[in-house]
Design a protein around this motif. Structure first.
Motif, mmCIF file in Angstrom:
data_model
loop_
_atom_site.group_PDB
_atom_site.id
_atom_site.type_symbol
_atom_site.label_atom_id
_atom_site.label_comp_id
_atom_site.label_asym_id
_atom_site.label_seq_id
_atom_site.Cartn_x
_atom_site.Cartn_y
_atom_site.Cartn_z
ATOM 1 N N ASN A 23 0.833 -1.215 0.000
ATOM 2 C CA ASN A 23 0.000 0.000 0.000
ATOM 3 C C ASN A 23 0.861 1.256 0.000
ATOM 4 O O ASN A 23 0.561 2.232 -0.699
ATOM 5 N N GLU A 27 1.067 4.210 -2.885
ATOM 6 C CA GLU A 27 0.923 5.635 -2.590
ATOM 7 C C GLU A 27 2.124 6.417 -3.109
ATOM 8 O O GLU A 27 1.985 7.511 -3.663
ATOM 9 N N GLU A 30 1.854 6.723 -6.830
ATOM 10 C CA GLU A 30 0.818 7.692 -7.191
ATOM 11 C C GLU A 30 1.332 9.120 -7.013
ATOM 12 O O GLU A 30 1.125 9.978 -7.871
ATOM 13 N N VAL A 31 2.016 9.369 -5.905
ATOM 14 C CA VAL A 31 2.581 10.703 -5.657
ATOM 15 C C VAL A 31 3.630 11.036 -6.718
ATOM 16 O O VAL A 31 3.679 12.156 -7.232
#
Length: 164
Positions: A23, A27, A30-31
């Motif tokens: 996870n 993240e 994605e950032v």
């Protein structure tokens, strides 16, 4: 007692830790993707702003050159281009442009006007042909009336024959 005997198995602990790490990696990706897209957009904005600045600077240089040559341009506009033309004052330029527009429309319609003038000698023949056509039309109308009367008489005879 069941709760006390239940211990967390070490394989499930590692599994939950691996899930948390996955996870966190998602993240982070994605950032990073967002940062990359923001960087691309800002770079493109700077590129297009730079292009617009270049265009505006070119226009500014051109306008400055025109302003420097303002006197010579005014002289060239007032001065005739060749010895055959007459100089036109700047106050009459608008009138000359309107006159030229009307001249163009006149030239466009000139052919139709010439065709009308050429057809004037043919008018007596055209009128004679029209009179002949009118006479023929009147004869046909009279024949049509006679035929209509004959049809009505025949119709009445047919009614009498069938009624008897």
């Amino acid at each position: 007692t069941l709760d006390l005997t239940c211990r967390k198995a070490p394989c499930f602990v590692k599994f939950s830790e691996m899930e948390k790490m996955a996870n966190i990696r998602a993240e982070i990706n994605e950032v990073q993707h967002l940062l990359l897209s923001v960087t691309i957009v800002s770079t493109l904005q700077f590129y297009f702003i730079g292009k617009k600045c270049e265009v505006l600077q070119d226009m500014n240089r051109h306008l400055e050159a025109v302003l420097k040559q303002q006197r010579s341009l005014k002289k060239r506009l007032i001065k005739p281009r060749c010895q055959e033309s007459l100089p036109i004052e700047a106050t009459f330029h608008k009138c000359v442009i309107e006159l030229l527009a009307e001249a163009v429309t006149f030239i466009e319609k000139l052919e139709s006007h010439l065709q009308a003038v050429r057809s004037i000698p043919q008018i007596p023949n055209i009128m004679k042909n029209m009179d002949t056509a009118l006479t023929k039309t009147e004869l046909l109308a009279m024949e049509l009336e006679e035929l209509a009367d004959q049809i009505l008489k025949w119709r009445e005879l047919q009614k009498e024959v069938y009624s008897d």
